[in-house]
Design a protein around this motif. Structure first.
Motif, PDB file in Angstrom:
ATOM      1  N   LYS A 144       0.919  -1.233   0.358  1.00 40.88           N
ATOM      2  CA  LYS A 144       0.172  -0.039   0.248  1.00 40.88           C
ATOM      3  C   LYS A 144       0.731   0.732   0.049  1.00 40.88           C
ATOM      4  CE  LYS A 144      -3.776  -1.945   3.029  1.00 40.88           C
ATOM      5  NZ  LYS A 144      -4.358  -1.600   4.321  1.00 40.88           N
ATOM      6  N   PRO A 145       1.180   1.875  -1.175  1.00 42.62           N
ATOM      7  CA  PRO A 145       2.676   2.956  -1.095  1.00 42.62           C
ATOM      8  C   PRO A 145       1.369   4.388  -0.344  1.00 42.62           C
ATOM      9  CG  PRO A 145       1.684   2.167  -3.511  1.00 42.62           C
ATOM     10  CD  PRO A 145       0.622   1.420  -2.209  1.00 42.62           C
ATOM     11  N   LEU A 146       2.771   4.527   0.214  1.00 47.69           N
ATOM     12  CA  LEU A 146       1.375   6.258   0.633  1.00 47.69           C
ATOM     13  C   LEU A 146       1.659   7.335   0.430  1.00 47.69           C
ATOM     14  CD1 LEU A 146       4.013   5.819   4.417  1.00 47.69           C
ATOM     15  CD2 LEU A 146       2.082   4.793   3.323  1.00 47.69           C
ATOM     16  N   GLU A 147       1.372   7.386  -1.287  1.00 45.84           N
ATOM     17  CA  GLU A 147       0.595   8.066  -2.137  1.00 45.84           C
ATOM     18  C   GLU A 147       0.463   8.641  -2.656  1.00 45.84           C
ATOM     19  OE1 GLU A 147      -1.535   5.708  -5.599  1.00 45.84           O
ATOM     20  OE2 GLU A 147       0.530   5.216  -5.945  1.00 45.84           O
ATOM     21  N   GLY A 148       0.874  10.620  -2.129  1.00 41.97           N
ATOM     22  CA  GLY A 148      -0.005  11.452  -1.775  1.00 41.97           C
ATOM     23  C   GLY A 148       0.986  12.455  -0.694  1.00 41.97           C
ATOM     24  N   VAL A 149       1.632  11.597  -0.074  1.00 41.37           N
ATOM     25  CA  VAL A 149       1.602  11.950   1.149  1.00 41.37           C
ATOM     26  C   VAL A 149       2.977  13.051   1.226  1.00 41.37           C
ATOM     27  CG1 VAL A 149       1.250  11.686   3.746  1.00 41.37           C
ATOM     28  CG2 VAL A 149       0.177   9.962   1.969  1.00 41.37           C
ATOM     29  N   LYS A 150       3.008  14.068   2.018  1.00 45.35           N
ATOM     30  CA  LYS A 150       4.150  14.683   2.445  1.00 45.35           C
ATOM     31  C   LYS A 150       4.699  14.750   3.261  1.00 45.35           C
ATOM     32  CE  LYS A 150       5.196  18.213  -0.906  1.00 45.35           C
ATOM     33  NZ  LYS A 150       5.641  19.810  -1.073  1.00 45.35           N
ATOM     34  N   ILE A 151       6.179  14.136   3.324  1.00 45.04           N
ATOM     35  CA  ILE A 151       6.611  13.763   4.661  1.00 45.04           C
ATOM     36  C   ILE A 151       8.183  13.981   5.092  1.00 45.04           C
ATOM     37  CG2 ILE A 151       6.792  11.321   5.704  1.00 45.04           C
ATOM     38  CD1 ILE A 151       5.527  10.179   4.620  1.00 45.04           C
ATOM     39  N   TYR A 168      26.807  14.595   8.376  1.00 39.77           N
ATOM     40  CA  TYR A 168      25.964  14.733   8.582  1.00 39.77           C
ATOM     41  C   TYR A 168      25.131  16.159   8.932  1.00 39.77           C
ATOM     42  CZ  TYR A 168      29.783  12.574  11.768  1.00 39.77           C
ATOM     43  OH  TYR A 168      30.577  12.160  11.797  1.00 39.77           O
ATOM     44  N   GLU A 169      25.033  17.180   8.044  1.00 40.72           N
ATOM     45  CA  GLU A 169      24.848  18.152   7.659  1.00 40.72           C
ATOM     46  C   GLU A 169      23.262  18.354   7.225  1.00 40.72           C
ATOM     47  OE1 GLU A 169      25.239  20.867   9.359  1.00 40.72           O
ATOM     48  OE2 GLU A 169      27.574  20.484   9.619  1.00 40.72           O
ATOM     49  N   ASN A 170      23.173  16.816   6.094  1.00 37.60           N
ATOM     50  CA  ASN A 170      22.226  16.783   5.275  1.00 37.60           C
ATOM     51  C   ASN A 170      21.914  15.441   4.939  1.00 37.60           C
ATOM     52  OD1 ASN A 170      20.055  17.099   3.571  1.00 37.60           O
ATOM     53  ND2 ASN A 170      20.947  17.749   2.298  1.00 37.60           N
ATOM     54  N   PRO A 171      21.393  14.889   6.078  1.00 36.96           N
ATOM     55  CA  PRO A 171      22.099  13.025   5.843  1.00 36.96           C
ATOM     56  C   PRO A 171      20.288  13.052   4.965  1.00 36.96           C
ATOM     57  CG  PRO A 171      20.937  13.164   7.729  1.00 36.96           C
ATOM     58  CD  PRO A 171      21.492  14.895   7.461  1.00 36.96           C
ATOM     59  N   LYS A 172      20.109  12.143   4.302  1.00 35.55           N
ATOM     60  CA  LYS A 172      18.827  11.791   3.198  1.00 35.55           C
ATOM     61  C   LYS A 172      18.290  10.780   3.407  1.00 35.55           C
ATOM     62  CE  LYS A 172      20.911  15.552  -0.228  1.00 35.55           C
ATOM     63  NZ  LYS A 172      22.047  15.290  -1.288  1.00 35.55           N
ATOM     64  N   TYR A 173      19.190   9.645   4.331  1.00 33.75           N
ATOM     65  CA  TYR A 173      18.200   8.824   4.416  1.00 33.75           C
ATOM     66  C   TYR A 173      16.972   8.527   4.708  1.00 33.75           C
ATOM     67  CZ  TYR A 173      19.222   8.134   9.362  1.00 33.75           C
ATOM     68  OH  TYR A 173      19.248   8.362  11.086  1.00 33.75           O
ATOM     69  N   LEU A 174      16.600   9.075   5.403  1.00 37.72           N
ATOM     70  CA  LEU A 174      15.052   9.343   5.922  1.00 37.72           C
ATOM     71  C   LEU A 174      13.810   9.429   4.016  1.00 37.72           C
ATOM     72  CD1 LEU A 174      13.929  10.427   9.581  1.00 37.72           C
ATOM     73  CD2 LEU A 174      13.762   8.498   8.490  1.00 37.72           C
ATOM     74  N   ASP A 175      14.919  10.477   4.435  1.00 40.10           N
ATOM     75  CA  ASP A 175      14.115  10.913   2.386  1.00 40.10           C
ATOM     76  C   ASP A 175      13.611   9.797   1.430  1.00 40.10           C
ATOM     77  OD1 ASP A 175      13.845  13.926   3.705  1.00 40.10           O
ATOM     78  OD2 ASP A 175      15.776  14.471   2.464  1.00 40.10           O
ATOM     79  N   LYS A 176      14.891   9.494   1.240  1.00 43.26           N
ATOM     80  CA  LYS A 176      14.798   7.719   0.518  1.00 43.26           C
ATOM     81  C   LYS A 176      14.008   7.390   1.447  1.00 43.26           C
ATOM     82  CE  LYS A 176      19.602   8.315  -0.876  1.00 43.26           C
ATOM     83  NZ  LYS A 176      21.072   7.533  -0.075  1.00 43.26           N
ATOM     84  N   LEU A 177      13.742   6.490   2.309  1.00 44.17           N
ATOM     85  CA  LEU A 177      12.590   5.778   2.745  1.00 44.17           C
ATOM     86  C   LEU A 177      12.062   6.186   2.584  1.00 44.17           C
ATOM     87  CD1 LEU A 177      13.192   3.129   4.981  1.00 44.17           C
ATOM     88  CD2 LEU A 177      12.961   4.783   6.459  1.00 44.17           C
ATOM     89  N   VAL A 178      11.142   7.669   2.707  1.00 44.30           N
ATOM     90  CA  VAL A 178      10.133   7.801   2.495  1.00 44.30           C
ATOM     91  C   VAL A 178       9.436   7.625   0.745  1.00 44.30           C
ATOM     92  CG1 VAL A 178       8.381  10.022   2.266  1.00 44.30           C
ATOM     93  CG2 VAL A 178       9.783   9.744   4.321  1.00 44.30           C
ATOM     94  N   GLU A 179      10.712   7.861   0.279  1.00 46.70           N
ATOM     95  CA  GLU A 179      10.246   8.011  -1.543  1.00 46.70           C
ATOM     96  C   GLU A 179      10.145   6.279  -1.939  1.00 46.70           C
ATOM     97  OE1 GLU A 179      13.589   8.966  -3.489  1.00 46.70           O
ATOM     98  OE2 GLU A 179      12.197  10.241  -5.248  1.00 46.70           O
ATOM     99  N   LEU A 236       8.781   4.725  -0.054  1.00 47.19           N
ATOM    100  CA  LEU A 236       7.438   3.885   0.282  1.00 47.19           C
ATOM    101  C   LEU A 236       6.363   4.622  -0.481  1.00 47.19           C
ATOM    102  CD1 LEU A 236       7.844   4.094   4.071  1.00 47.19           C
ATOM    103  CD2 LEU A 236       8.303   1.683   2.638  1.00 47.19           C
ATOM    104  N   GLY A 237       6.439   5.263  -1.527  1.00 49.96           N
ATOM    105  CA  GLY A 237       5.703   5.943  -2.462  1.00 49.96           C
ATOM    106  C   GLY A 237       5.433   6.808  -1.717  1.00 49.96           C
ATOM    107  N   ALA A 238       5.838   7.701  -0.856  1.00 54.87           N
ATOM    108  CA  ALA A 238       5.520   9.175   0.297  1.00 54.87           C
ATOM    109  C   ALA A 238       6.262  10.035  -0.962  1.00 54.87           C
ATOM    110  CB  ALA A 238       5.399   9.212   1.632  1.00 54.87           C
ATOM    111  N   ASP A 239       5.851  11.261  -0.281  1.00 51.57           N
ATOM    112  CA  ASP A 239       6.579  12.028  -1.404  1.00 51.57           C
ATOM    113  C   ASP A 239       7.120  13.018   0.056  1.00 51.57           C
ATOM    114  OD1 ASP A 239       4.919  12.088  -3.272  1.00 51.57           O
ATOM    115  OD2 ASP A 239       3.733  13.550  -3.387  1.00 51.57           O
ATOM    116  N   PRO A 240       8.673  12.742  -0.222  1.00 55.02           N
ATOM    117  CA  PRO A 240      10.002  14.080   0.601  1.00 55.02           C
ATOM    118  C   PRO A 240       9.819  14.658   0.484  1.00 55.02           C
ATOM    119  CG  PRO A 240      11.016  12.444  -0.763  1.00 55.02           C
ATOM    120  CD  PRO A 240       9.373  12.543  -1.315  1.00 55.02           C
TER     121      PRO A 240
END
Lengths: 301, 203
Positions: free
Chosen positions: A150-157, A176-187, A189-193
């Motif tokens: 169930k992709p989290l389509e259309g949710v901006k996180i 340290y200043e701009n880690p991107k792993y959460l954004d990649k994970l959000v993506e 899962l089908g949501a918009d980082p």
């Protein structure tokens, strides 16, 4: 697929009826789907958190963490220790590193733990890891993505990484200043980082939310404001202290500043559980004070 | 009195005292006064003396001003200064070490809320082995007496209710033993650790 197995350090806030009990619920659901087996360290104790420093000197703090290290090795020899809490991870890993570098500290720790009938043997090869590392390094985005039903389509996180999951150790390959792993994970899962989220590594005040509420709430306000400015509908974090501080003080901040913050703050494991097809209860959504309605809707589909 | 003993032992060589007694204190002389730590601290505005100033004050022998300062108590343990310091000083740990040292000598500001909260926190975990969140929060609210406690607890009422309703706070937490099974083992180990540390540091 082979089951991945780890020695597990859940930490105080994960216990039933504590501030991050819903984090634990969702971690269990997530691990079930990912076929990850967590072997809880028997009779584990608190890591001393960071704030323990004032009364607990270096040796007492190290002894607390070494007790867990010894119990983990006895119960699950050779397994990496995984923590879901940033402070638990940091405290354990920091103590383990110091024990490997400082012979006096090591001998004093061994002597102290004998009082508890524990024989501490230092294992330099032992890895102490955060659950985020397990997800990214051991499992990887592709495999995580393969479980999304169930992709989290259309949710901006907005991915709020915070401090101690990020510093001083961090996730391999991330800055340290701009880690991107959460954004990649959000993506994944089908949501918009929300990639412009400029307060993603700002400190929430940590334990000072209790002792210096005004100063900490100024921090939390920045973290919330930036999420709103860039259009986030939800904040996601890997840390129980970040989650609690950013969620529970929104009303107090609103009263003090005339703002209207009302944004859900979730754990990555909650997003994953819902995207993997779990229901609201399995994702611990009933534990969110500010309801994550979009996730509830997707979970109910 | 340990404080008098330290003053006598180190005379006005406060740098040497810090190097020998404070956790990671031997890094202090490596500071090059760039101020990146001050600019990186989330509570930077609240520090009367930012870390680089504290380091210079240590070198200048300003013992009372440093140990009596509430600056170190503003550290949120966010580790931003550590990862940014060009000389890789473990600044967070040095600040914790200085705060701990000042507290142990009885020189830390008595009223500082973080000092008091940190003590309540440690006593909470050292007794039972795990955090009891209800006892911890109430201990903090009521540290200035009953009347003040009620006022603070009421101000936090909605936060508490929110946690209670979502199953994230145990209303029976005050009456439950909780914690780990081997409390006595842990307590003995911590007692021993304190004894060893006290002997090594000459408290």
């Amino acid at each position: 697929m082979a089951t991945r197995e780890y020695s597990f350090y859940p930490g105080c806030s994960s216990e039933k009826k504590t501030s991050a009990s819903n984090y634990m619920v969702s971690v269990e659901s997530m691990c079930k789907t990912l076929d990850v087996k967590l072997n809880e360290i028997p009779d584990w104790n608190c890591c001393g958190a960071s704030i323990g420093y004032a009364e607990g000197g270096e040796l007492p703090r190290t002894v607390m963490n070494a007790r867990n290290l010894a119990l983990a090795e006895e119960d699950s020899p050779g397994q990496d220790i995984v923590a879901t809490c940033a402070a638990c991870w940091l405290g354990t890993r920091e103590s383990h590193e110091r024990l490997g570098k400082d012979e006096t500290l090591l001998n004093d720790t061994i002597e102290s733990l004998k009082e508890a009938g524990i024989n501490y043997e230092h294992k330099p090869e032992k890895n102490i890891r955060h659950m985020a590392e397990v997800l990214i390094e051991d499992i990887g985005y592709d495999e995580i993505g393969s479980h999304v039903s169930k992709p989290l389509e259309g949710v901006k996180i907005a991915g709020y990484v915070g401090c101690q999951t990020n510093r001083p150790f961090g996730i391999h390959g991330e800055s340290y200043e701009n880690p991107k792993y959460l954004d990649k994970l959000v993506e994944t899962l089908g949501a918009d980082p929300v990639e412009d989220y400029d307060q993603k590594v700002t400190c929430c005040g940590g334990a000072l939310a209790f002792s210096e509420p005004e100063k900490s709430q100024n921090q939390i306000k920045k973290i919330l404001e930036s999420a709103y400015d860039f259009g986030a509908e939800m904040i996601v974090t890997p840390c129980p202290v970040c989650q609690m501080n950013v969620e529970v003080y929104q009303d107090q901040i609103n009263k003090a500043h005339g703002t209207k913050f009302h944004i859900p703050v979730t754990y990555y494991s909650q997003l994953m559980t819902v995207a993997f097809g779990g229901n609201a209860k399995e994702a611990g959504l009933n534990g969110n004070i500010i309801k994550a309605k979009k996730l509830e809707e997707i979970a109910a589909k | 009195m340990s404080n008098t003993a330290m003053v006598k032992k180190y005379r006005n060589d406060f740098l040497r005292e810090v190097e020998e007694k404070v956790e990671e204190g031997d890094w202090v002389r490596m500071c090059m006064q760039c101020g990146v730590c001050a600019g990186s601290c989330p509570l930077g505005d609240a520090w009367e003396h930012p870390p680089q100033e504290i380091f210079m004050m240590i070198r200048a022998g300003k013992r009372e001003e440093v140990l009596g300062s509430d600056s170190m108590w503003m550290c949120t343990s966010c580790y931003n200064c550590i990862v940014r310091c060009p000389r890789e000083l473990p600044i967070t740990h040095i600040m914790h070490g200085l705060a701990n040292y000042a507290h142990r000598l009885g020189l830390a500001p008595k009223a500082n809320p973080t000092r008091r909260f940190a003590k309540i926190f440690w006593d909470n975990i050292a007794t039972s082995g795990r955090v009891n969140e209800l006892k911890l929060s109430l201990g903090l609210y009521f540290m200035d007496g009953f009347g003040n406690g009620i006022k603070k607890a009421l101000a936090m009422k909605d936060v508490g209710l929110g946690l209670l309703k979502t199953g994230r706070l145990d209303p029976m937490g005050l009456f439950k033993a909780g914690g780990i099974k081997d409390k006595s083992g842990l307590q003995k180990a911590l007692k021993k650790a304190r004894e060893i540390e006290d002997t090594r540091k000459g408290y």
